[in-house]
Design an enzyme around this catalytic site. Structure first.
Site, PDB file in Angstrom:
ATOM      1  N   GLU A 185      15.096 -75.907  -2.643  1.00 13.15           N
ATOM      2  CA  GLU A 185      13.771 -75.675  -3.195  1.00 13.15           C
ATOM      3  C   GLU A 185      13.109 -74.519  -2.479  1.00 13.15           C
ATOM      4  O   GLU A 185      12.451 -73.676  -3.089  1.00 13.15           O
ATOM      5  CB  GLU A 185      12.912 -76.948  -3.048  1.00 13.15           C
ATOM      6  CG  GLU A 185      11.567 -76.889  -3.769  1.00 13.15           C
ATOM      7  CD  GLU A 185      10.424 -76.323  -2.935  1.00 13.15           C
ATOM      8  OE1 GLU A 185       9.365 -76.040  -3.503  1.00 13.15           O
ATOM      9  OE2 GLU A 185      10.595 -76.123  -1.708  1.00 13.15           O
ATOM     10  N   GLU A 186      13.284 -74.479  -1.150  1.00 11.24           N
ATOM     11  CA  GLU A 186      12.589 -73.484  -0.322  1.00 11.24           C
ATOM     12  C   GLU A 186      13.068 -72.056  -0.575  1.00 11.24           C
ATOM     13  O   GLU A 186      12.460 -71.114  -0.119  1.00 11.24           O
ATOM     14  CB  GLU A 186      12.747 -73.821   1.169  1.00 11.24           C
ATOM     15  CG  GLU A 186      12.186 -75.185   1.578  1.00 11.24           C
ATOM     16  CD  GLU A 186      10.652 -75.219   1.630  1.00 11.24           C
ATOM     17  OE1 GLU A 186      10.013 -74.225   1.246  1.00 11.24           O
ATOM     18  OE2 GLU A 186      10.125 -76.264   2.042  1.00 11.24           O
ATOM     19  N   HIS A 237       6.391 -75.866   7.519  1.00 12.65           N
ATOM     20  CA  HIS A 237       7.022 -74.606   7.932  1.00 12.65           C
ATOM     21  C   HIS A 237       6.598 -74.174   9.336  1.00 12.65           C
ATOM     22  O   HIS A 237       7.004 -73.118   9.796  1.00 12.65           O
ATOM     23  CB  HIS A 237       6.739 -73.449   6.948  1.00 12.65           C
ATOM     24  CG  HIS A 237       7.183 -73.726   5.530  1.00 12.65           C
ATOM     25  ND1 HIS A 237       7.328 -72.745   4.590  1.00 12.65           N
ATOM     26  CD2 HIS A 237       7.520 -74.885   4.895  1.00 12.65           C
ATOM     27  CE1 HIS A 237       7.731 -73.277   3.434  1.00 12.65           C
ATOM     28  NE2 HIS A 237       7.844 -74.583   3.601  1.00 12.65           N
ATOM     29  N   HIS A 281      12.312 -82.477  -2.551  1.00  7.47           N
ATOM     30  CA  HIS A 281      13.430 -81.593  -2.196  1.00  7.47           C
ATOM     31  C   HIS A 281      13.989 -81.993  -0.839  1.00  7.47           C
ATOM     32  O   HIS A 281      13.252 -82.368   0.067  1.00  7.47           O
ATOM     33  CB  HIS A 281      13.032 -80.119  -2.235  1.00  7.47           C
ATOM     34  CG  HIS A 281      11.918 -79.711  -1.313  1.00  7.47           C
ATOM     35  ND1 HIS A 281      12.134 -79.437   0.029  1.00  7.47           N
ATOM     36  CD2 HIS A 281      10.594 -79.530  -1.526  1.00  7.47           C
ATOM     37  CE1 HIS A 281      10.983 -79.089   0.588  1.00  7.47           C
ATOM     38  NE2 HIS A 281      10.036 -79.149  -0.324  1.00  7.47           N
ATOM     39  N   GLU A 296       5.062 -83.360  -2.567  1.00  2.91           N
ATOM     40  CA  GLU A 296       4.811 -82.270  -1.602  1.00  2.91           C
ATOM     41  C   GLU A 296       3.560 -82.614  -0.800  1.00  2.91           C
ATOM     42  O   GLU A 296       2.678 -83.330  -1.282  1.00  2.91           O
ATOM     43  CB  GLU A 296       4.591 -80.942  -2.348  1.00  2.91           C
ATOM     44  CG  GLU A 296       5.822 -80.394  -3.044  1.00  2.91           C
ATOM     45  CD  GLU A 296       6.753 -79.616  -2.116  1.00  2.91           C
ATOM     46  OE1 GLU A 296       6.466 -79.520  -0.897  1.00  2.91           O
ATOM     47  OE2 GLU A 296       7.790 -79.147  -2.612  1.00  2.91           O
ATOM     48  N   ASP A 354      15.861 -80.024   1.186  1.00  3.49           N
ATOM     49  CA  ASP A 354      16.030 -78.953   2.168  1.00  3.49           C
ATOM     50  C   ASP A 354      14.748 -78.689   2.954  1.00  3.49           C
ATOM     51  O   ASP A 354      13.650 -79.067   2.532  1.00  3.49           O
ATOM     52  CB  ASP A 354      16.505 -77.646   1.494  1.00  3.49           C
ATOM     53  CG  ASP A 354      15.560 -77.136   0.413  1.00  3.49           C
ATOM     54  OD1 ASP A 354      15.042 -77.963  -0.364  1.00  3.49           O
ATOM     55  OD2 ASP A 354      15.328 -75.914   0.346  1.00  3.49           O
ATOM     56  N   ASP A 372       7.165 -81.897   4.958  1.00  2.00           N
ATOM     57  CA  ASP A 372       7.675 -81.085   3.833  1.00  2.00           C
ATOM     58  C   ASP A 372       9.181 -81.246   3.726  1.00  2.00           C
ATOM     59  O   ASP A 372       9.922 -80.441   4.251  1.00  2.00           O
ATOM     60  CB  ASP A 372       7.279 -79.620   4.047  1.00  2.00           C
ATOM     61  CG  ASP A 372       7.615 -78.749   2.854  1.00  2.00           C
ATOM     62  OD1 ASP A 372       7.897 -79.297   1.775  1.00  2.00           O
ATOM     63  OD2 ASP A 372       7.618 -77.523   3.006  1.00  2.00           O
TER      64      ASP A 372
HETATM   65 ZN   LIG Z   1       8.099 -78.470   0.090  1.00  2.35          ZN
END
Ligand SMILES: [Zn+2]
Length: 385
Positions: free
Chosen positions: A137-138, A359, A73, A165, A75, A105
């Site tokens: 995705e997030e 994150h 992903h 991931e 984003d 990520d």
């Molecule tokens: Zn991810």
């Protein structure tokens, strides 16, 4: 340039695009499209209805079914509210690690796949090797969902997908789904002294929550003995129960926010059909006896399908063999993997970096992890192609 230096350079470029989920990812998708096209891929940018976001779908090798998807992903989660040692959108290298928002990520994996593209093209694969980079995705796997609809429309089913991931290159073959809902109750306001003249939305919401509590036990009883999840059954959580204004007023509105983490989709269907039957047969008739306009409406906030461990899974077996892994794991976080599984694609999650850094402020991926990822790709692609 070595593949690792190339990956590091591409990753530096990717980090400089602040592709936070609610912002456009078009600039970065354009950059990736250029790189892959130069390497010899056929490239498609598939925009969302707003035109502000796009999935990238690129292929080296023949058209048609089979082959491998390298999927990530585009984003990232926001960095604005966090305290960082260095600028989150300017990659910084310290002690063998690359810092920046999205390094683990999951732009590190994306960079590694782009660095591999010239090698893939030079190998002239007999089966298609696809690159899939998705948006949003997030915030609920929106781009992944759109990509699957497109593949379904085209009747295209790749044989295998590798989702990079951050798993520290461990082989992950399962995670639960994540479904979030808000259920709204509309009754009839009235004075507290005359409860039979109103429809108390909070009381009906409580009955709904009571049904959720009973379903929790029923889900536990449905638990399959072979389940390796923790806990092994599908769980429910009532996150919020909101309604009412004062002691002496019958509340006309109430809301229940709840979530479900299904082990498999049949549990999710079970919960939804049980709740629908409960509302249709018990709650709504009782509410409408007094107030025919009474309503119960459920809003789907997000439904991310889980990844179910399968007996047969070609890509899992391949990645285990090539990384030398003796076993596989399940994880607690969500990915787009279940979407591929639903399409009939064998899928595994394995990528560089740790979810512990995802994150968080000072997110990083080590060069060693990127190197391990490249070495997996180097061995995997000839086998898949
Ligand atoms: Zn991810």
């Amino acid at each position: 340039m070595s593949d690792l230096s190339e990956t590091r350079a591409i990753l530096g470029d990717l980090i400089s695009y602040p592709t936070v989920s609610w912002d456009s990812n078009l600039a970065m998708i354009g950059y990736l499209a250029d790189r892959l096209e130069t390497a010899g891929a056929r490239v498609e940018m598939l925009t969302d209805p707003t035109g502000a976001k796009a999935n990238l779908w690129a292929t080296i090798g023949p058209e048609g079914d089979g082959g491998l998807v390298l999927s990530g992903h585009s984003d990232v989660v926001p960095a604005a509210e966090q305290v960082w040692t260095s600028d989150p959108f300017l990659m910084d290298e310290r002690d063998g690690a690359l810092y920046g928002r999205g390094t683990c990520d999951m732009k590190g994996f994306i960079a590694a796949t782009v660095a591999m593209a010239p090698h893939i093209a030079a190998a002239n694969p007999k089966r298609p090797i696809h690159f899939a980079y998705t948006y949003d995705e997030e915030v609920g796997c929106l781009g992944g969902g759109a990509l699957m609809s497109l593949l379904r429309e085209r009747g295209l089913t790749p044989a295998m997908a590798l989702l990079g991931e951050p798993t520290e290159m461990r082989v992950i073959e399962g995670h639960k789904g994540c479904c979030e809902y808000s259920t709204y109750f509309t009754g009839l306001e009235g004075h507290g002294s005359g409860p039979d003249l109103g429809v108390n939305a909070v009381e009906f919401a409580v009955r709904y929550v009571t049904r959720l509590l009973a379903l929790k036990d029923e889900l536990r009883a449905r638990c399959r003995p072979e389940s390796r999840f923790d806990p092994p059954w599908t769980t429910l959580n009532t996150g919020a129960l909101v309604g009412g204004v004062a002691h002496n007023v019958i509340p006309g509105r109430a809301r229940v926010d709840w979530e479900m983490r299904p082990v498999d989709w049949s549990d999710a269907d079970f919960v939804k059909s049980e709740l629908a039957a409960f509302c249709e047969q018990e709650l709504l008739p009782a509410m409408r006896r007094i107030h025919p306009e009474a309503q119960i409406e459920t809003e789907v906030i997000g439904e991310v399908i889980g990844l179910e461990p399968m007996q047969q899974n070609e890509i899992r077996d391949l990645v285990m063999e090539l990384t030398g892994a003796n076993d596989t794991d399940l994880v607690a976080f969500n990915t787009e993997a279940g979407l591929y599984q639903q399409l009939g694609v064998d899928v595994v999650v394995c990528g560089p970096g740790s979810i512990a850094q995802a994150h968080k402020p000072d997110e990083f991926v080590t060069l060693d992890q990127l190197d391990q990822c490249l070495s997996l790709l180097h061995r995997l692609i000839p086998r898949a192609a």
